[in-house]
Design an enzyme around this catalytic site. Structure first.
Site, PDB file in Angstrom:
ATOM      1  N   SER A 108       0.844  -1.077  -0.071  1.00 41.09           N
ATOM      2  CA  SER A 108       0.021  -0.299   0.040  1.00 41.09           C
ATOM      3  C   SER A 108       1.161   0.813   0.473  1.00 41.09           C
ATOM      4  O   SER A 108       0.396   1.826  -0.814  1.00 41.09           O
ATOM      5  CB  SER A 108      -1.318  -0.140   1.408  1.00 41.09           C
ATOM      6  OG  SER A 108      -0.380  -0.611   2.456  1.00 41.09           O
ATOM      7  N   HIS A 147      -7.399 -12.695  -0.829  1.00 42.72           N
ATOM      8  CA  HIS A 147      -6.851 -12.467  -2.112  1.00 42.72           C
ATOM      9  C   HIS A 147      -7.240 -13.382  -3.530  1.00 42.72           C
ATOM     10  O   HIS A 147      -7.127 -14.263  -3.616  1.00 42.72           O
ATOM     11  CB  HIS A 147      -5.583 -12.560  -3.102  1.00 42.72           C
ATOM     12  CG  HIS A 147      -4.222 -12.036  -2.065  1.00 42.72           C
ATOM     13  ND1 HIS A 147      -3.847 -11.025  -3.406  1.00 42.72           N
ATOM     14  CD2 HIS A 147      -3.493 -11.205  -1.151  1.00 42.72           C
ATOM     15  CE1 HIS A 147      -2.909 -10.072  -2.549  1.00 42.72           C
ATOM     16  NE2 HIS A 147      -2.725 -10.468  -0.569  1.00 42.72           N
ATOM     17  N   CYS A 192      -7.141  -6.465   0.397  1.00 41.61           N
ATOM     18  CA  CYS A 192      -5.467  -6.614   0.301  1.00 41.61           C
ATOM     19  C   CYS A 192      -4.837  -4.867   1.257  1.00 41.61           C
ATOM     20  O   CYS A 192      -5.368  -4.135   1.222  1.00 41.61           O
ATOM     21  CB  CYS A 192      -4.627  -7.535   0.345  1.00 41.61           C
ATOM     22  SG  CYS A 192      -3.083  -7.983   1.587  1.00 41.61           S
ATOM     23  N   GLU A 200      -8.617 -13.129  -6.256  1.00 40.19           N
ATOM     24  CA  GLU A 200      -7.828 -13.401  -7.981  1.00 40.19           C
ATOM     25  C   GLU A 200      -6.945 -14.736  -7.331  1.00 40.19           C
ATOM     26  O   GLU A 200      -6.200 -15.033  -8.639  1.00 40.19           O
ATOM     27  CB  GLU A 200      -6.636 -12.237  -8.136  1.00 40.19           C
ATOM     28  CG  GLU A 200      -5.814 -11.977  -7.186  1.00 40.19           C
ATOM     29  CD  GLU A 200      -5.798 -11.345  -5.471  1.00 40.19           C
ATOM     30  OE1 GLU A 200      -6.530 -11.306  -5.522  1.00 40.19           O
ATOM     31  OE2 GLU A 200      -4.662 -10.534  -5.552  1.00 40.19           O
TER      32      GLU A 200
HETATM   33  N1  GLN Z   1       0.823  -5.514   3.926  1.00 40.22           N
HETATM   34  C1  GLN Z   1       0.545  -5.023   2.647  1.00 40.22           C
HETATM   35  C2  GLN Z   1       0.510  -3.617   3.301  1.00 40.22           C
HETATM   36  O1  GLN Z   1       0.815  -2.513   3.582  1.00 40.22           O
HETATM   37  C3  GLN Z   1      -0.246  -5.962   2.080  1.00 40.22           C
HETATM   38  C4  GLN Z   1      -0.165  -6.780   2.006  1.00 40.22           C
HETATM   39  C5  GLN Z   1      -1.195  -7.709   0.665  1.00 40.22           C
HETATM   40  O2  GLN Z   1      -1.348  -6.569  -0.396  1.00 40.22           O
HETATM   41  N2  GLN Z   1      -0.529  -8.536   0.471  1.00 40.22           N
HETATM   42  O3  GLN Z   1       0.196  -2.720   1.376  1.00 40.22           O
END
Ligand code: GLN
Length: 204
Positions: A51, A180, A81, A182
């Site tokens: 992110s 996820h 996520c 996908e």
């Molecule tokens: N921990 C990740 C983040 O902070 C997210 C992990 C993921 O999208 N699989 O963006």
């Protein structure tokens, strides 16, 4: 029947997997990297990835304000996520100063499942997907700490140390999962997004 055009924010993360899933459930899937591409889509997926990287690139590519404007205007968005983190109005456990795109009246805790448990898989019951459990793949995933009044909880972890934690929510045209869908080959969450969120929004 019109074929919705669904973009996948293609700055970083698991973009290709979402494009395939969206095509499989009858949408026309396109990658989105520029404001003009964002303008052309009916709906958007914010993929998993990192992110902090995605938000930084969204700013660099002049997408942050256009994204906020389209979300404010009712564009359907599905965040998985990292995408859930990006949609949250409030973050816990973010990097110093980490901002989000926002839109979802929820508090989301980043890396909530703990650093040792980088990845885990649980079968969960998801509201709207029938009685067959969904195999949820969680990779350094967030969970939802708190939701506002207009947010519907679609799934919680059923057992184990994280039992009861919220991992799928919907607020009107915004859908978000900690997991996820996908990567599983199970199309049901993408179908729910396209058929129950995107198509009705196009007709409205
Ligand atoms: N921990 C990740 C983040 O902070 C997210 C992990 C993921 O999208 N699989 O963006």
């Amino acid at each position: 029947m019109v074929q919705p055009v669904v973009g996948v924010l293609a700055l970083q993360g698991d973009v290709a997997e979402h494009l395939l899933m969206l095509d499989a459930v009858g949408a026309r899937a396109v990658g989105v990297r520029r404001p003009s591409e964002l303008e052309a889509v009916d709906a958007l997926v914010l993929p998993g990835g990192e992110s902090t990287t995605i938000i930084r690139l969204a700013r660099v590519f002049d997408l942050l304000e256009p994204l906020r404007a389209r979300i404010g205007g009712g564009m359907p968005v599905f965040g998985t996520c990292a995408g859930m983190i990006l949609l949250a109005d409030r973050l816990e456990g973010g990097a110093p100063g980490q901002e989000s795109i926002g839109g979802l009246d929820a508090t989301v805790r980043r890396n909530a499942f703990g650093r040792q448990v980088d990845s885990c898989e649980v079968d969960v019951s998801v509201s709207g997907l029938g009685s067959t459990p969904f195999h949820a793949v969680l990779i350094r995933a967030p969970w939802v700490e708190k939701v506002g009044a207009g947010v519907q909880v679609l799934a919680r972890v059923g057992h184990g140390p994280a039992a009861g934690r919220i991992i799928a929510i919907r607020q009107g045209t915004l859908l978000a999962t900690s997991f996820h869908p996908e990567v599983t080959g199970d199309e049901r969450v993408h179908r729910l997004f396209v058929d129950d969120v995107v198509r009705p929004a196009l007709l409205a």
